[in-house]
Scaffold this motif. Structure first.
Motif, PDB file in Angstrom:
ATOM      1  N   ARG A  70     -31.563  38.228  36.761  1.00 54.88           N
ATOM      2  CA  ARG A  70     -31.041  38.940  35.594  1.00 54.88           C
ATOM      3  C   ARG A  70     -29.568  38.601  35.435  1.00 54.88           C
ATOM      4  N   GLY A  71     -29.044  38.920  34.238  1.00 51.22           N
ATOM      5  CA  GLY A  71     -27.665  38.569  33.941  1.00 51.22           C
ATOM      6  C   GLY A  71     -27.532  37.092  33.635  1.00 51.22           C
ATOM      7  N   GLN A  72     -26.297  36.634  33.522  1.00 50.11           N
ATOM      8  CA  GLN A  72     -26.037  35.236  33.230  1.00 50.11           C
ATOM      9  C   GLN A  72     -24.948  34.708  34.150  1.00 50.11           C
ATOM     10  N   GLY A  73     -25.079  33.441  34.493  1.00 43.97           N
ATOM     11  CA  GLY A  73     -24.058  32.750  35.254  1.00 43.97           C
ATOM     12  C   GLY A  73     -23.662  31.478  34.545  1.00 43.97           C
ATOM     13  N   PHE A  74     -22.690  30.793  35.129  1.00 43.63           N
ATOM     14  CA  PHE A  74     -22.310  29.485  34.613  1.00 43.63           C
ATOM     15  C   PHE A  74     -22.304  28.501  35.772  1.00 43.63           C
ATOM     16  N   LEU A  75     -22.466  27.228  35.446  1.00 41.77           N
ATOM     17  CA  LEU A  75     -22.397  26.149  36.424  1.00 41.77           C
ATOM     18  C   LEU A  75     -21.570  25.020  35.829  1.00 41.77           C
ATOM     19  N   ARG A  76     -20.606  24.531  36.606  1.00 42.57           N
ATOM     20  CA  ARG A  76     -19.882  23.306  36.262  1.00 42.57           C
ATOM     21  C   ARG A  76     -20.213  22.275  37.330  1.00 42.57           C
ATOM     22  N   ASP A  79     -19.076  17.097  35.737  1.00 45.36           N
ATOM     23  CA  ASP A  79     -18.286  17.110  34.491  1.00 45.36           C
ATOM     24  C   ASP A  79     -19.023  17.733  33.312  1.00 45.36           C
ATOM     25  N   GLN A  80     -20.036  18.554  33.592  1.00 46.97           N
ATOM     26  CA  GLN A  80     -20.742  19.266  32.534  1.00 46.97           C
ATOM     27  C   GLN A  80     -20.722  20.754  32.851  1.00 46.97           C
ATOM     28  N   GLU A  81     -20.802  21.596  31.807  1.00 48.75           N
ATOM     29  CA  GLU A  81     -20.864  23.040  31.990  1.00 48.75           C
ATOM     30  C   GLU A  81     -22.178  23.567  31.427  1.00 48.75           C
ATOM     31  N   TYR A  82     -22.807  24.486  32.154  1.00 47.18           N
ATOM     32  CA  TYR A  82     -24.110  25.026  31.780  1.00 47.18           C
ATOM     33  C   TYR A  82     -24.073  26.548  31.844  1.00 47.18           C
ATOM     34  N   THR A  83     -24.806  27.181  30.940  1.00 50.25           N
ATOM     35  CA  THR A  83     -25.088  28.608  31.034  1.00 50.25           C
ATOM     36  C   THR A  83     -26.416  28.772  31.757  1.00 50.25           C
ATOM     37  N   VAL A  84     -26.463  29.709  32.693  1.00 49.83           N
ATOM     38  CA  VAL A  84     -27.659  29.918  33.509  1.00 49.83           C
ATOM     39  C   VAL A  84     -28.213  31.303  33.204  1.00 49.83           C
ATOM     40  N   ARG A  85     -29.460  31.356  32.736  1.00 50.01           N
ATOM     41  CA  ARG A  85     -30.081  32.591  32.267  1.00 50.01           C
ATOM     42  C   ARG A  85     -31.275  32.974  33.150  1.00 50.01           C
ATOM     43  N   PRO A  86     -31.787  34.198  32.992  1.00 51.59           N
ATOM     44  CA  PRO A  86     -32.952  34.616  33.774  1.00 51.59           C
ATOM     45  C   PRO A  86     -34.128  33.648  33.608  1.00 51.59           C
ATOM     46  N   GLY A  87     -34.790  33.369  34.711  1.00 56.93           N
ATOM     47  CA  GLY A  87     -35.918  32.447  34.681  1.00 56.93           C
ATOM     48  C   GLY A  87     -35.518  31.000  34.844  1.00 56.93           C
ATOM     49  N   GLN A  88     -34.229  30.731  35.035  1.00 65.45           N
ATOM     50  CA  GLN A  88     -33.768  29.360  35.221  1.00 65.45           C
ATOM     51  C   GLN A  88     -33.352  29.129  36.674  1.00 65.45           C
ATOM     52  N   VAL A  89     -33.508  27.883  37.101  1.00 64.14           N
ATOM     53  CA  VAL A  89     -33.146  27.444  38.442  1.00 64.14           C
ATOM     54  C   VAL A  89     -31.963  26.494  38.356  1.00 64.14           C
ATOM     55  N   ILE A  90     -31.003  26.669  39.246  1.00 64.35           N
ATOM     56  CA  ILE A  90     -29.982  25.660  39.507  1.00 64.35           C
ATOM     57  C   ILE A  90     -30.440  24.839  40.706  1.00 64.35           C
ATOM     58  N   PHE A  91     -30.398  23.518  40.579  1.00 67.56           N
ATOM     59  CA  PHE A  91     -30.735  22.624  41.688  1.00 67.56           C
ATOM     60  C   PHE A  91     -29.617  21.594  41.793  1.00 67.56           C
ATOM     61  N   ILE A  92     -28.808  21.668  42.844  1.00 67.18           N
ATOM     62  CA  ILE A  92     -27.658  20.793  42.984  1.00 67.18           C
ATOM     63  C   ILE A  92     -27.518  20.302  44.415  1.00 67.18           C
TER      64      ILE A  92
END
Length: 293
Positions: A70-76, A79-92
């Motif tokens: 829940r809620g929202q995060g950001f990922l940089r 050299d790109q910026e992303y909004t991260v929303r519920p139901g999404q995965v960050i893989f880095i």
């Protein structure tokens, strides 16, 4: 908790203590066996981050999967910026510079795992190529449940935890990779590939053939084999064999006989199991078991 090298890290604000899980729940330095043989967990947790949580990190030899509840995060990242929303995965890859945190007006709740080993690099490269570091998961995804399974396994003694975590990480990586293929909109994003993976994950103990898997997916054997390899990067046989061997390594931490383990992971011939195990793992099942005795 053992000491860990979390790389070069800057955290500008600590986690908000909301009464929910908000800390590193498990940190682990993998054994030499795990580094050589498994997908292995390095750390996992459940965070509810304050609106001002902000982290920068680099040079940590790990991959990170972080799932937003829940809620929202950001990922940089790169050299790109992303909004991260519920139901999404960050893989880095955490060896590279990364920066992430909560939006200023929003708490960000997520579950995550740091891991490495086996073919983690290949899964990461394929996901990044097809979709980038933020993947929208389908509504019926199993990511949270797989993360919960990993958390439950941390209660086991270390050898069993490492062995049994490996197939769960494989399933997690495969699910994320499949979602990345679909999100990328490539021509190989075919529903029956996901159907086949789910079928193999639940029926690997059966003596499955390529013909049976293709028939279950209602496509021709030749077409299925070609499309599976094009989409996943390896053949259906390779996926099934790898799944069986990873499951076998988990069972070798138990007291079952080699013949019984071969049967439990889908080999009707224990000699074939021993031969293939040695070919792909560099030692016999018995030698592998002695490493834990």
């Amino acid at each position: 908790m053992p000491n860990r090298d979390w790389g070069k890290i800057v955290i500008r604000r600590s986690l908000l203590n909301t009464g929910e899980t908000g800390d590193i729940e498990f940190g682990h330095i993998p054994s030499a066996i795990a580094r050589d043989m498994y997908y292995y967990v390095q750390g996992l947790g459940h965070f509810c981050c304050s609106p001002s949580f902000h982290l920068q990190r680099w040079q940590y030899d790990s991959y990170l999967i972080k799932y937003t509840l829940r809620g929202q995060g950001f990922l940089r990242y790169r050299d790109q910026e992303y909004t991260v929303r519920p139901g999404q995965v960050i893989f880095i890859s955490c060896f590279e510079m990364q920066e992430y945190g909560s939006w200023k007006c929003d708490c960000w709740e997520n579950k995550w795992v740091h891991f490495n080993g086996s073919n983690s690099q290949k899964y990461f490269d394929r996901v990044i190529k097809n979709c980038g570091p933020v993947i929208t998961m389908p509504k019926n995804n199993q990511v949270e449940e797989l993360l919960n399974q990993l958390k439950r396994l941390t209660a086991l003694p270390i050898p069993q935890m490492e062995a049994q975590s490996s197939p769960v990480l494989l399933q997690l990586l495969t699910e994320v990779a499949q979602a990345a293929e679909n999100s990328g909109g490539t021509e190989t994003s075919l529903p029956y590939i996901e159907n086949a993976i789910n079928f193999m994950n639940t029926h690997y103990t059966d003596p499955l053939t390529l013909e049976e898997i293709a028939r279950h997916c209602q496509v021709s054997q030749y077409h299925f084999s070609r499309q599976f390899k094009r989409q996943m990067g390896f053949s259906p046989y390779d996926y099934l064999l790898k799944l069986r061997l990873i499951r076998a390594k988990a069972l070798l931490a138990s007291h079952d006989s080699i013949t019984e383990i071969a049967r439990k992971v889908g080999f009707s011939d224990s000699n074939a199991f021993i031969r293939l195990f040695k070919k792909y793992e560099g030692m016999t099942p018995g030698q592998f078991r002695k490493l834990y005795s």
